[in-house]
Design an enzyme around this catalytic site. Structure first.
Site, short mmCIF file in Angstrom:
data_model
loop_
_atom_site.label_atom_id
_atom_site.label_comp_id
_atom_site.label_asym_id
_atom_site.label_seq_id
_atom_site.Cartn_x
_atom_site.Cartn_y
_atom_site.Cartn_z
N TRP A 356 67.49 60.02 36.15
CA TRP A 356 67.63 59.40 37.46
C TRP A 356 68.60 58.07 37.61
CZ3 TRP A 356 64.94 55.82 41.02
CH2 TRP A 356 64.31 55.27 40.11
N GLU A 485 55.65 54.19 36.80
CA GLU A 485 55.14 55.15 35.74
C GLU A 485 53.67 54.76 35.50
OE1 GLU A 485 58.16 55.64 33.16
OE2 GLU A 485 58.99 57.13 34.16
N LYS A 590 55.01 48.78 37.07
CA LYS A 590 56.17 48.87 36.06
C LYS A 590 57.27 48.39 36.72
CE LYS A 590 58.16 51.85 32.44
NZ LYS A 590 58.46 53.17 32.05
N GLN A 591 57.83 48.95 37.63
CA GLN A 591 59.04 48.73 38.32
C GLN A 591 59.10 48.89 39.84
OE1 GLN A 591 59.87 52.37 35.66
NE2 GLN A 591 61.80 52.61 37.18
C1 BGC Z 1 61.78 54.21 33.46
C2 BGC Z 1 62.29 55.32 34.24
C3 BGC Z 1 63.79 55.66 33.48
C4 BGC Z 1 63.45 55.68 31.98
C5 BGC Z 1 65.08 55.57 31.41
C6 BGC Z 1 61.71 54.33 32.06
O1 BGC Z 1 61.00 53.38 31.34
O2 BGC Z 1 60.49 53.98 34.15
O3 BGC Z 1 62.47 54.98 35.62
O4 BGC Z 1 64.36 56.68 34.13
O5 BGC Z 1 62.85 54.55 31.53
O6 BGC Z 1 65.74 54.64 31.70
#
Ligand code: BGC
Length: 750
Positions: A356, A485, A590-591
């Site tokens: 995504w 996550e 995390k983000q």
């Molecule tokens: C992130 C995801 C992302 C993936 C690829 C993960 O660490 O949490 O949001 O899509 O990395 O970049």
């Protein structure tokens, strides 16, 4: 944090042969052209530690999933772009002794990636048999002829006696991936020729148990040199030519290798050989200088549209150019079947698949920096994969389409349950990208034709995935993972619920504009539409009245809420120090999650709402996804938290160049490289586009900088925006007059 390259505005350059950081060096000197790409590995055999990696876009292999395959609905395989047949392999001997920089002492070493022209150069002086020889190797993958990788060797005898130079130019199909569940050979050689004027190899990916198509790849090499062709070389899995020459003292020789790479993605297997021979002939009409000039010219055009100039901070300047260079090397929209892997062509992690990240983070950049057809191709990619997304929904017993978290062909390829089953928020971003494209370009053609098909199926998925809570009299979405996550299987992730609600209403709005024929094709009943309307009206969006914030999920406030500053420094990053269980129980994010939703719909939230949510969530965020910093930089700038915005910018701009997360050795963070551009343009310059297509800016200048300047492509115009401490200049370089807003004042660009 580690900085192993010198600060330079247009180059990634070092004068150290740094064996300890070889993998890091390789990642940062990666080159690519969207069709193929490679890490900055040396051409000749290297006995030290290295991560060889040459990748061809869309040439992948299904790897058996490690866990969960016994559960219904689980993906059968985990797809990965595999290491391609090695066509850069070129070994060098001097007086019969092999050059191996894993052992040899060299002087005058230089490794430089020229970002202006997309050329990687390596130079060194090596002593063999008491004779000094200077070797210079240049290579580029052409952005004009996608099948071409050109290498040029200049070998100069610095000694006072003659030396014998021997070059073995190879195509080698004996390659492996480090990150794979199998240790088998990927490539079966089906044909090879060592004829001097027709040296090639055709390989085919090994069979698989999943019915995934096998790929065939043909590589032809051609040489331009004064060296004498000595002999053809042929072994199992490799083929090539050996050249030799006695080199008189103080003279030099040139050797050129051109590799032409074709795949069964473009030609049938039987047509590979004639096509690579044909392309070899086309390329043979041009000298190396001409090929290079065409490459330089094409890169110049890209830079003209995209360059960002920062005055007063060379490291920031290098950071943004490096990010743009690597992004464009990964994807420039030529092929609607290809996409942008989180590590691009620079490493194995994330398997070269589509995430995504593309729609969420890359699309806004490509909309501004490239022709709209580049972004349109990204949309078409998903439209072409609609049936795969429908399959994914069916796998989960649901209607409509669930776009995958990880894919090559639309089918979910991830092998972790919390991502496959739960991170369904991605579906919202696929819809959001259609809105973003339409708002940015003002062109509704895609929306009203292909786009509405995608939107309708995503809306159907959401309508089936929600449930109605009798107790709360609200629609809810349980059992999800949001963008953060570090929480799994949560109920009512505000961001996911918001995107589900928004998709339903955007789809209903769009349906009002589509033709009757199209509507008939979509087979929508009144009952279905009124169910969607009911969900929109009664969607549960968790919030806390007292704090005035949106809740990341139900029960979030019952956690032991402590700021990130309370975590001892030696326990950061937490994902490398804490058990997964401890992370999941913690309040740490995390983000961007709630803030991701606010960023998507900036204009729909009041300044006070944005401030309350930012002030609450940012101190709990560990930014352990490279995608996090950009969103925070933009929101911080919006709230006039200038220092915070600059801090977040620094985190994204040199993430790889300074190995910020200590993980760049296995590849660059390509999709998050958009972050530095987003932070400058949407953050510092405050660029926004309203639903009505009104372009506006609210610029500020970071304290350390004296000026910055960038270009954007907007609705057929090219604009140059220059910001200094006391003024902002906006110039219309191309296209019709345009009304814009700067700091809330309306003006007309003529
Ligand atoms: C992130 C995801 C992302 C993936 C690829 C993960 O660490 O949490 O949001 O899509 O990395 O970049």
């Amino acid at each position: 944090m580690e900085r192993i390259f010198e600060v330079d505005p247009w180059q990634i350059v070092t004068h150290q042969l740094d064996r300890k950081h070889k993998r890091l060096q390789e990642s940062m000197t990666s080159i690519g052209n969207g069709y193929m790409g490679m890490r900055g590995v040396f051409e000749e055999d290297y006995s030290g530690d290295s991560l060889p990696g040459i990748y061809l876009g869309g040439v992948w292999y299904p790897d058996k999933t490690v866990v969960g395959w016994w559960k219904n609905g689980y993906p059968d395989y985990f797809g990965k772009v595999i290491n391609a047949i090695n066509f850069i392999k070129t070994n060098l001997k001097i007086d019969g002794q092999a050059v191996d920089l894993g052992k040899d002492e060299v002087t005058a070493f230089k490794l430089a990636l020229d970002m202006h022209n997309g050329v990687l150069t390596r130079q060194f002086i090596v002593t063999k048999n008491n004779k000094q020889v200077q070797v210079t190797i240049e290579r580029f993958v052409s952005i004009v002829q996608k099948e071409l990788c050109a290498l040029r060797y200049t070998v100069e005898n610095l000694a006072s006696e003659a030396v014998e130079i021997e070059i073995s130019s190879m195509i080698d199909a004996d390659v492996q991936n480090e990150d794979a569940n199998y240790g088998e050979q990927f490539w079966q050689v089906i044909e090879q020729s060592d004829a001097a004027d027709d040296t090639y190899l055709v390989g085919k990916t090994m069979p698989n148990d999943f019915g995934v198509p096998r790929f065939s790849v043909g590589v032809q090499i051609d040489h331009q040199t004064t060296m004498m062709a000595d002999t053809g070389l042929q072994e199992a899995h490799q083929v090539g030519q050996r050249f030799k020459q006695q080199l008189a003292p103080k003279t030099q020789l040139n050797f050129e290798k051109r590799a032409v790479v074709v795949t069964s993605r473009d030609y049938s297997e039987l047509d590979l050989v004639p096509n690579m021979q044909r392309i070899k002939q086309v390329v043979a009409q041009q000298s190396y200088q001409q090929l290079l000039a065409a490459q330089t010219n094409q890169w110049a055009k890209r830079w003209q549209m995209a360059d960002v100039v920062i005055a007063g901070d060379d490291s920031a300047q290098q950071g943004i150019r490096f990010n743009l260079f690597q992004l464009f090397s990964t994807f420039y929209g030529e092929d609607e079947r290809l996409n942008i892997g989180p590590k691009g062509f620079t490493g194995e992690k994330y398997g070269g698949a589509t995430y995504w990240d593309t729609e969420g983070f890359a699309m806004p950049l490509y909309l501004s920096l490239a022709d709209p057809k580049v972004s349109l191709n990204l949309l078409k990619y998903r439209h072409n994969q609609l049936s795969g997304a429908e399959h994914n929904a069916r796998q989960q017993g649901l209607k409509g389409a669930l776009y995958p978290m990880v894919t090559f062909d639309g089918i979910e390829n991830h092998n972790e349950w919390e991502i496959t089953f739960e991170e369904i928020h991605r579906n919202g971003t696929i819809a959001y990208a259609i809105y973003n494209y339409t708002r940015y370009t003002g062109d509704e053609t895609y929306l009203l034709n292909e786009g509405i098909e995608v939107l309708t199926e995503i809306a159907r998925f959401w309508a089936d995935r929600v449930h109605f809570s009798q107790r709360a009299q609200r629609y809810m979405i349980h059992g999800v993972t949001g963008p953060n996550e570090y929480e799994n299987n949560i109920n009512n992730n505000w961001y996911t619920n918001l995107l589900a609600q928004w998709t339903l209403s955007y789809t209903i709005e769009t349906l009002k504009k589509v033709s009757d024929n199209k509507k008939a094709d979509l087979r929508l009943s009144d009952a279905e539409l009124s169910q969607w309307q009911a969900i929109i009206e009664k969607m549960y969006l968790p919030q806390d009245e007292q704090l005035g914030i949106f809740l990341q999920q139900d029960g979030f406030l019952d956690k032991d809420i402590q700021p990130v500053s309370a975590i001892p420094a030696d326990q950061r990053p937490i994902n490398q120090h804490w058990s997964w269980d401890k992370i999941l129980r913690s309040p740490y994010i995390k983000q961007a999650d709630v803030l991701q939703g606010i960023w998507y719909f900036m204009d729909r939230f009041s300044a006070a709402e944005k401030k309350r949510n930012f002030d609450f969530y940012e101190p709990l965020t560990v930014h352990e996804s490279s995608l996090s910093a950009a969103v925070h930089a933009i929101l911080a700038a919006d709230l006039h938290y200038e220092d915070k915005a600059v801090e977040m910018y620094a985190r994204t701009a040199r993430l790889d160049l300074d190995n910020y997360n200590n993980d760049t050795d296995d590849g660059l963070h390509i999709t998050s490289m958009t972050g530095s551009w987003l932070a400058i343009v949407q953050g510092f310059a405050g660029m926004r586009i309203s639903d009505e297509g009104q372009l506006s800016f609210k610029p500020f200048l970071p304290k350390k900088w004296t000026a910055y300047e960038f270009h954007i492509n907007f609705r057929g115009r090219l604009l140059k925006i220059s910001v200094t401490a006391d003024r902002t200049d906006i110039k219309l370089l191309k296209g019709d007059r345009l009304a814009i807003q700067v700091n809330d004042a309306s003006m007309m660009l003529e």
